[in-house]
Design a protein around this motif. Structure first.
Motif, PDB file in Angstrom:
ATOM      1  N   GLY A  68      10.294  -2.072 -28.243  1.00 42.91           N
ATOM      2  CA  GLY A  68      11.687  -2.119 -28.677  1.00 42.91           C
ATOM      3  C   GLY A  68      11.805  -2.071 -30.179  1.00 42.91           C
ATOM      4  O   GLY A  68      10.806  -2.065 -30.889  1.00 42.91           O
ATOM      5  N   PRO A  69      13.043  -2.028 -30.665  1.00 40.40           N
ATOM      6  CA  PRO A  69      13.275  -1.915 -32.103  1.00 40.40           C
ATOM      7  C   PRO A  69      12.978  -3.226 -32.842  1.00 40.40           C
ATOM      8  O   PRO A  69      13.016  -4.292 -32.241  1.00 40.40           O
ATOM      9  N   PRO A  70      12.690  -3.138 -34.137  1.00 41.31           N
ATOM     10  CA  PRO A  70      12.424  -4.317 -34.963  1.00 41.31           C
ATOM     11  C   PRO A  70      13.721  -5.047 -35.337  1.00 41.31           C
ATOM     12  O   PRO A  70      14.808  -4.511 -35.119  1.00 41.31           O
ATOM     13  N   PRO A  71      13.620  -6.253 -35.889  1.00 42.79           N
ATOM     14  CA  PRO A  71      14.812  -7.061 -36.175  1.00 42.79           C
ATOM     15  C   PRO A  71      15.801  -6.413 -37.128  1.00 42.79           C
ATOM     16  O   PRO A  71      16.972  -6.788 -37.138  1.00 42.79           O
ATOM     17  N   THR A  72      15.388  -5.436 -37.929  1.00 38.03           N
ATOM     18  CA  THR A  72      16.324  -4.811 -38.865  1.00 38.03           C
ATOM     19  C   THR A  72      17.334  -3.920 -38.153  1.00 38.03           C
ATOM     20  O   THR A  72      18.303  -3.491 -38.746  1.00 38.03           O
ATOM     21  N   SER A  73      17.081  -3.643 -36.848  1.00 39.29           N
ATOM     22  CA  SER A  73      17.909  -2.657 -36.160  1.00 39.29           C
ATOM     23  C   SER A  73      19.108  -3.305 -35.476  1.00 39.29           C
ATOM     24  O   SER A  73      19.023  -4.413 -34.942  1.00 39.29           O
ATOM     25  N   GLY A  74      20.214  -2.583 -35.496  1.00 39.30           N
ATOM     26  CA  GLY A  74      21.407  -3.073 -34.811  1.00 39.30           C
ATOM     27  C   GLY A  74      21.233  -3.068 -33.306  1.00 39.30           C
ATOM     28  O   GLY A  74      21.789  -3.907 -32.596  1.00 39.30           O
TER      29      GLY A  74
ATOM     30  N   ALA B 120       8.393  -1.299 -32.039  1.00 47.39           N
ATOM     31  CA  ALA B 120       7.923   0.082 -32.090  1.00 47.39           C
ATOM     32  C   ALA B 120       8.603   0.884 -33.182  1.00 47.39           C
ATOM     33  O   ALA B 120       8.533   2.098 -33.201  1.00 47.39           O
ATOM     34  N   GLY B 121       9.265   0.209 -34.105  1.00 48.04           N
ATOM     35  CA  GLY B 121       9.891   0.953 -35.201  1.00 48.04           C
ATOM     36  C   GLY B 121      11.277   1.427 -34.833  1.00 48.04           C
ATOM     37  O   GLY B 121      11.720   1.329 -33.684  1.00 48.04           O
ATOM     38  N   GLU B 122      11.978   1.981 -35.830  1.00 53.22           N
ATOM     39  CA  GLU B 122      13.369   2.384 -35.645  1.00 53.22           C
ATOM     40  C   GLU B 122      13.479   3.710 -34.901  1.00 53.22           C
ATOM     41  O   GLU B 122      14.554   4.112 -34.506  1.00 53.22           O
ATOM     42  N   ASN B 123      12.357   4.413 -34.754  1.00 50.20           N
ATOM     43  CA  ASN B 123      12.429   5.751 -34.189  1.00 50.20           C
ATOM     44  C   ASN B 123      12.406   5.707 -32.660  1.00 50.20           C
ATOM     45  O   ASN B 123      11.364   5.467 -32.046  1.00 50.20           O
ATOM     46  N   ASP B 124      13.560   5.935 -32.047  1.00 52.34           N
ATOM     47  CA  ASP B 124      13.655   5.842 -30.599  1.00 52.34           C
ATOM     48  C   ASP B 124      12.874   6.937 -29.895  1.00 52.34           C
ATOM     49  O   ASP B 124      12.386   6.746 -28.789  1.00 52.34           O
ATOM     50  N   ASN B 125      12.737   8.105 -30.562  1.00 50.29           N
ATOM     51  CA  ASN B 125      11.939   9.180 -29.958  1.00 50.29           C
ATOM     52  C   ASN B 125      10.511   8.737 -29.712  1.00 50.29           C
ATOM     53  O   ASN B 125       9.894   9.094 -28.711  1.00 50.29           O
ATOM     54  N   LEU B 126       9.998   7.953 -30.664  1.00 50.09           N
ATOM     55  CA  LEU B 126       8.631   7.462 -30.561  1.00 50.09           C
ATOM     56  C   LEU B 126       8.494   6.565 -29.340  1.00 50.09           C
ATOM     57  O   LEU B 126       7.503   6.627 -28.612  1.00 50.09           O
TER      58      LEU B 126
ATOM     59  N   ALA C  82      13.304  13.743 -37.417  1.00 46.44           N
ATOM     60  CA  ALA C  82      12.360  13.033 -36.551  1.00 46.44           C
ATOM     61  C   ALA C  82      13.077  11.955 -35.752  1.00 46.44           C
ATOM     62  O   ALA C  82      12.596  11.521 -34.712  1.00 46.44           O
ATOM     63  N   ASP C  83      14.227  11.526 -36.241  1.00 45.53           N
ATOM     64  CA  ASP C  83      14.947  10.429 -35.602  1.00 45.53           C
ATOM     65  C   ASP C  83      16.102  10.909 -34.733  1.00 45.53           C
ATOM     66  O   ASP C  83      16.869  10.109 -34.238  1.00 45.53           O
ATOM     67  N   SER C  84      16.235  12.214 -34.553  1.00 48.03           N
ATOM     68  CA  SER C  84      17.372  12.729 -33.781  1.00 48.03           C
ATOM     69  C   SER C  84      17.045  12.765 -32.299  1.00 48.03           C
ATOM     70  O   SER C  84      15.914  13.062 -31.918  1.00 48.03           O
ATOM     71  N   PRO C  85      18.018  12.449 -31.454  1.00 45.76           N
ATOM     72  CA  PRO C  85      17.731  12.399 -30.022  1.00 45.76           C
ATOM     73  C   PRO C  85      17.422  13.757 -29.392  1.00 45.76           C
ATOM     74  O   PRO C  85      16.638  13.806 -28.449  1.00 45.76           O
ATOM     75  N   GLU C  86      18.009  14.848 -29.866  1.00 47.22           N
ATOM     76  CA  GLU C  86      17.830  16.127 -29.192  1.00 47.22           C
ATOM     77  C   GLU C  86      16.379  16.587 -29.265  1.00 47.22           C
ATOM     78  O   GLU C  86      15.756  16.554 -30.317  1.00 47.22           O
ATOM     79  N   ARG C  87      15.864  17.062 -28.130  1.00 49.23           N
ATOM     80  CA  ARG C  87      14.447  17.414 -28.064  1.00 49.23           C
ATOM     81  C   ARG C  87      14.108  18.594 -28.970  1.00 49.23           C
ATOM     82  O   ARG C  87      13.001  18.704 -29.476  1.00 49.23           O
ATOM     83  N   ALA C  88      15.063  19.481 -29.181  1.00 54.30           N
ATOM     84  CA  ALA C  88      14.784  20.680 -29.968  1.00 54.30           C
ATOM     85  C   ALA C  88      14.494  20.341 -31.428  1.00 54.30           C
ATOM     86  O   ALA C  88      13.983  21.185 -32.166  1.00 54.30           O
ATOM     87  N   PHE C  89      14.816  19.117 -31.855  1.00 53.73           N
ATOM     88  CA  PHE C  89      14.524  18.759 -33.241  1.00 53.73           C
ATOM     89  C   PHE C  89      13.049  18.465 -33.451  1.00 53.73           C
ATOM     90  O   PHE C  89      12.571  18.444 -34.586  1.00 53.73           O
TER      91      PHE C  89
END
Lengths: 435, 351
Positions: free
Chosen positions: B178-184, B231-237, A395-402
């Motif tokens: 953006g990411p929360p304070p725990t993120s680099g 917005a959490g650590e998940n950049d896709n989100l 869920a955290d991977s950049p590639e869209r296919a994931f």
């Protein structure tokens, strides 16, 4: 009070009082029922949304775009000395073979830049697959293989409609030229969506086209095995002792209260405990199913003990008394008469506890099972991840296919959970006795 | 009681089994490389590890994403198969961490810089492309800003729209995901973008010398009134939320911008777009170097360490056309690459 008549109130007839309030009471009941139905309907709607979104995202992951190539396993490239030494075969330049196989399809592509763009259509997974094939059967060197190899994830996304063909070229991950090549390959019947077996037979990968869940499933299996082997006997033993043998005193009361409290402890706490005890104190390696299983054992034990005690309590005292009455010892009574009757209930409790453990990620985070692990674990001391962890990582991977693979892995996890819960229901229905 | 003795025996037996397993394992060697550290370096290190595992006879290294700080803590805990061999980091190792390492016997550490990562401030392609100065970012996102009336003093951030901050920006509500304070990534964004903007206000810059604590508090504290959304650590989100809300801006790593360039666009910062070339030559201001650190004592004990280093520092991995650049890593200039490849080859420890 006179007999035969109802007491009157304020001079009104009792029937009148009842009828006056009847409509209101009925309305209240209807309202209450409606609340209940609305609550259930809302729950069902959310469940449906969850399932539709997961299945909607997931089903495309079971297909993968593949390219049919004729690969000449050139001995000069793979094994120029002809030794068939595994070290040589292992380090050979298989990428070159896949590249030349693809360039055979488009002989007129000349410039280095264009060739790079063309090569990008086939994923690195093809190279790895070819290496594995040759390593397994070294005699193939020198022959020409016609194989379907996985296309790059961008090509896959294009065919699945996740990349917009109409978008401006600079913002698109595939150039106009690449789109033209893809169309040509498709018209020649060399590019198609086929069943994605890799998803079930391979471990994790950073190339979406060759990433699979097998490593995670095997890791989950070993972890659950350790959990079951430890938590079931321990849990049953503890429950039997507390229920059948232990004296009722303050000490056993404290134990009982603590077991109930443990069942409500957040799972991350067990992870911290596992890190401190198993890894830092006992020196067990990080990221292995053994430690994961131990941590999840701690987490499921209270659940199993509580469920087992409840089923032991449900065995009627007459059974015990009858056994003791014909001269059986306490141990014989418990082992031969009470335990067999309580076993289905205990198993159900264990399965429910295991199902919860299967879905856990938080405690595994602390002990290093949230990691990128490619090789399929071979035992409980090999590094491994678990299914929910794999979902989290993808869920955290950049590639869209994931994205679709994340949903597909979720679907697989849900499938296992449903199977386990169904097993628990079946066990209960078939073997449970009611008195 | 008879049965309780039996249960006790069972418990003793089980703990004995555990003990034996533990001893047996810590005595035997580990045959795979164990890597921990930054979640920013993770997508690059995993590609190298996979390629390494699939083109050599060695096992694929195991990589945990623990964050830079967490990774260095594990890394510095000691020497031996129980401890990780390599840690990835999205910042240079701190002197306090080097000290901690020394205390635990980790004396020789090899530092390898692998390239650069840009942090993008992006929005949906449905919205217009922005050109924001770092000072604007500071004024829009800091908790306390200089009094807009012109007096020398700080007030709680009054700005509601980007136009309030700078007349040339659109009249859109300030909303940054953006990411929360725990993120680099957050650390780097605050340090490079906000502090960078902070330094353009002379009297705050001057404070760095006189009152460093207050300077840090002013420049590093992000507002908490809803304009900056964690917005959490998940950049896709974050990317998905940007697509749904064309007025919002998002802060995330360059590799996510690179993968989603058909849907989101990176804003210009101080007039420079976040692109491969601008990050590589250092003209894009919000970029940072990435590193990994190797425990020299483990080279030779754990199989494949040298070969992994060679793979990571090879041109086909981290070069201009290497496979890491396909994943969004910005390569170092050729001379710097050569220098770090050399020191990795010679196993040259930091001093």
């Amino acid at each position: 009070m006179e007999t035969g008549t109802f007491p009157t109130q304020g001079g009104r007839k009792p029937l009148g009082i009842i009828q006056a309030g009847l409509a209101k009471r009925k309305a209240a009941e209807t309202r209450f029922k409606t609340y209940g139905i609305v609550a259930i309907a809302a729950g069902l709607v959310f469940l449906a949304i969850l399932f539709i979104s997961i299945v909607g995202n997931a089903y495309t992951a079971f297909q993968q775009t593949q390219v049919k190539l004729d690969l000449y396993l050139d001995p000069d490239v793979i094994d120029p000395e002809g030794t068939r030494d595994l070290d040589v075969l292992s380090g050979a330049n298989y990428a070159a073979i896949v590249r030349s196989g693809l360039q055979d399809q488009f002989p007129d592509v000349e410039s280095r830049r264009d060739r790079r763009a063309l090569n990008a259509l086939v994923g690195r997974g093809a190279t790895y697959d070819l290496r594995a094939t040759v390593m397994a059967v070294p005699d193939l060197v020198g022959e020409t293989l016609t194989v379907w190899v996985p296309a790059d994830d961008d090509v896959d996304m294009l065919l699945k409609g996740n990349i917009d063909r109409e978008a401006a070229e600079e913002g698109r991950r595939l150039s106009d030229q690449q789109l033209a090549w893809i169309d040509q390959l498709e018209s020649r019947g060399r590019l198609a969506k086929r069943f994605n077996a890799d998803f079930f037979t391979k471990g994790d990968s950073r190339e979406p086209e060759s990433a699979g869940i097998r490593g995670a499933v095997v890791g989950s299996f070993y972890t659950m095995l350790v959990t079951l082997l430890l938590s079931f006997p321990l849990g049953v033993a503890a429950a039997v002792y507390l229920e059948e043998f232990a004296p009722q005193n303050r000490f056993t009361d404290i134990i009982e209260v603590n077991i109930n409290n443990l069942a409500a402890v957040p799972s991350i706490v067990f992870g911290l405990l596992g890190l401190a005890v198993f890894i830092n104190f006992f020196g067990l390696p990080r990221s292995v199913p053994l430690v994961g299983g131990l941590v999840l054992t701690l987490m499921t034990l209270p659940t199993i003990i509580i469920a087992s005690r409840a089923t032991l309590k449900a065995v009627p005292p007459s059974i015990r008394e009858a056994a003791l009455g014909v001269g059986a010892s306490q141990l014989q009574t418990v082992v031969l008469h009470v335990l067999p009757l309580a076993m289905p209930g205990m198993l159900t409790g264990a399965i429910i506890g295991m199902a919860r453990a299967l879905g856990e990620t938080a405690p595994l985070l602390m002990i290093g099972m949230v990691a990128f692990i490619v090789d399929i674990p071979q035992g409980i001391l090999d590094p491994a991840t678990a299914l929910p962890v794999q979902i989290f990582l993808w869920a955290d991977s950049p590639e869209r296919a994931f994205v679709e693979r994340t949903s597909a892995a979720t679907l697989v996890l849900l499938f296992f959970l449903i199977v386990m819960n169904a097993l628990a229901v079946v066990l209960r229905k078939r073997f449970e006795r009611r008195w | 009681m008879h049965s309780s003795r039996r249960i006790r025996r069972l418990l003793i037996g089980l703990s004995a089994v555990l003990g034996v397993v533990g001893v047996a394992d810590s005595a035997s060697a580990r045959d795979y490389i164990s890597i921990v550290g930054s979640s920013t370096v993770y997508p690059f290190a995993t590609v190298v590890a996979e390629n390494f595992g699939k083109t050599t006879r060695y096992k694929t290294p195991k990589i945990e994403s623990t964050g830079s700080g967490g990774g260095l803590k594990l890394f510095c805990a000691g020497v031996g198969v129980r401890y990780p061999d390599i840690t990835n980091s999205s910042r240079a190792i701190k002197s306090s961490e080097v000290k901690n390492c020394k205390k635990n016997g980790v004396t020789e550490i090899i530092e390898v810089k692998i390239g650069y990562d840009g942090i993008a401030v992006a929005n949906s392609k449905k919205g217009g492309k922005l050109d924001i100065a770092r000072k604007d970012l500071f004024l829009a996102l800091a908790k306390h800003v200089p009094d807009p009336g012109g007096a020398k003093g700080l007030v709680a951030n009054p700005y509601k729209t980007w136009r309030d901050v700078n007349k040339s920006l659109p009249n859109v509500k300030i909303e940054v995901l953006g990411p929360p304070p725990t993120s680099g990534t957050r650390d780097a964004f605050v340090e490079l973008a906000l502090e960078g903007g902070c330094n353009e206000i002379d009297w705050i810059k001057a404070m760095k010398k006189t009152d460093k604590k207050r300077y840090k508090a002013v420049c590093h504290t992000v507002r908490e009134d809803g304009a900056y959304v964690e917005a959490g650590e998940n950049d896709n989100l974050i990317v998905q939320k940007l697509i749904a809300n064309p007025n919002a801006l998002g802060v995330f790593g360059f590799s996510f911008l690179d993968q989603n360039s058909d849907k989101v666009q990176g804003s210009k910062i101080d007039g420079v777009s976040p692109e491969f070339e601008t990050i590589a030559d250092g003209s894009y201001p919000v970029s940072r170097p990435l590193f990994f650190y190797v425990k020299k004592a483990h080279v030779g004990t754990i199989p494949g360490m040298k070969e992994y280093l060679a793979e990571f520092t090879s041109e086909k991995a981290w070069g201009e056309d290497g496979y890491l650049s396909d994943r969004g890593l910005i390569p170092m200039p050729a001379t710097e690459r050569r220098q770090f490849a050399q020191s990795a080859k010679k196993l040259q420890a930091m001093n």
